[in-house]
Design an enzyme around this catalytic site. Structure first.
Site, PDB file in Angstrom:
ATOM      1  N   ARG A   1      27.096  57.290   4.637  1.00  0.00           N
ATOM      2  CA  ARG A   1      26.897  58.341   5.636  1.00  0.00           C
ATOM      3  C   ARG A   1      27.865  58.224   6.813  1.00  0.00           C
ATOM      4  O   ARG A   1      27.810  59.017   7.748  1.00  0.00           O
ATOM      5  CB  ARG A   1      25.444  58.351   6.115  1.00  0.00           C
ATOM      6  N   ASN A   2      28.764  57.226   6.776  1.00  0.00           N
ATOM      7  CA  ASN A   2      29.777  57.145   7.820  1.00  0.00           C
ATOM      8  C   ASN A   2      30.770  58.287   7.573  1.00  0.00           C
ATOM      9  O   ASN A   2      31.229  58.485   6.456  1.00  0.00           O
ATOM     10  CB  ASN A   2      30.488  55.788   7.792  1.00  0.00           C
ATOM     11  N   ALA A   3      31.105  59.013   8.618  1.00  0.00           N
ATOM     12  CA  ALA A   3      31.930  60.219   8.481  1.00  0.00           C
ATOM     13  C   ALA A   3      33.434  59.938   8.477  1.00  0.00           C
ATOM     14  O   ALA A   3      34.222  60.874   8.313  1.00  0.00           O
ATOM     15  CB  ALA A   3      31.597  61.195   9.623  1.00  0.00           C
TER      16      ALA A   3
ATOM     17  N   THR B   1      32.146  57.495  14.138  1.00  0.00           N
ATOM     18  CA  THR B   1      31.875  58.141  12.857  1.00  0.00           C
ATOM     19  C   THR B   1      30.622  57.564  12.199  1.00  0.00           C
ATOM     20  O   THR B   1      30.213  58.013  11.137  1.00  0.00           O
ATOM     21  CB  THR B   1      33.078  57.984  11.904  1.00  0.00           C
TER      22      THR B   1
END
Length: 164
Positions: free
Chosen positions: A37-39, A139
């Site tokens: 889920r890190n962007a 992020t």
């Protein structure tokens, strides 16, 4: 005890993206920004069309003049939250050596406020007046105060344009 990775960089890097220290999932995978889920990699895809496995993504990123590293090489950090980093145990990466070795660097951007505060606390770097230093929204999925679109626009403004 959390331990970071060597930089992902090429000698012609224009921008150095600095995080704080890899989280548990990144350490387990031995990859920067491995949390699903890190962007970070989604933003790099949207800016540069970067795709593929980790090795391919890193190769494409350095081709765009972007380098990745962390302010810290190691620290005690139970869990993955930046707030849990024990600064008394922090071991700082050789950021001065990195900047001296990468003569085309124009900017350092921080992936989140913690990276910036660790840099300001520990790093002793001399750089030209024309050098840009900017803090960008994290992020990390833990930073949910800003939409993905908001993060993307700020990252887009700070990173170099696509190389032709």
């Amino acid at each position: 005890h959390s331990e970071g990775f060597p930089p992902v960089a090429r000698s012609d890097a224009r921008v150095l993206v600095l995080g704080s220290l890899p989280g548990r999932q990144s350490i387990a995978a031995q990859q920067y920004y491995a949390h699903p889920r890190n962007a970070f990699w989604k933003i790099m895809h949207d800016l540069y069309g970067i795709d593929g496995d980790y090795s391919a993504r890193c190769h494409a990123l350095v081709n765009e003049g972007v380098a990745l590293w962390d302010v810290l090489h190691a620290s005690v950090r139970p869990g993955s939250l930046d707030a849990d980093i024990d600064v008394r145990t922090a071991v700082v990466n050789d950021l001065r050596g990195f900047v001296q070795a990468h003569k085309s660097l124009e900017a350092i951007v921080f992936n989140g406020k913690k990276a910036e505060s660790l840099f300001r606390k520990f790093a002793t770097i001399e750089y030209p007046e024309t050098f840009s230093i900017e803090s960008l929204p994290s992020t990390s999925p833990a930073y949910a105060a800003m939409s993905y679109e908001g993060k993307l626009e700020l990252w887009r403004a700070a990173l170099p344009p696509v190389r032709q």
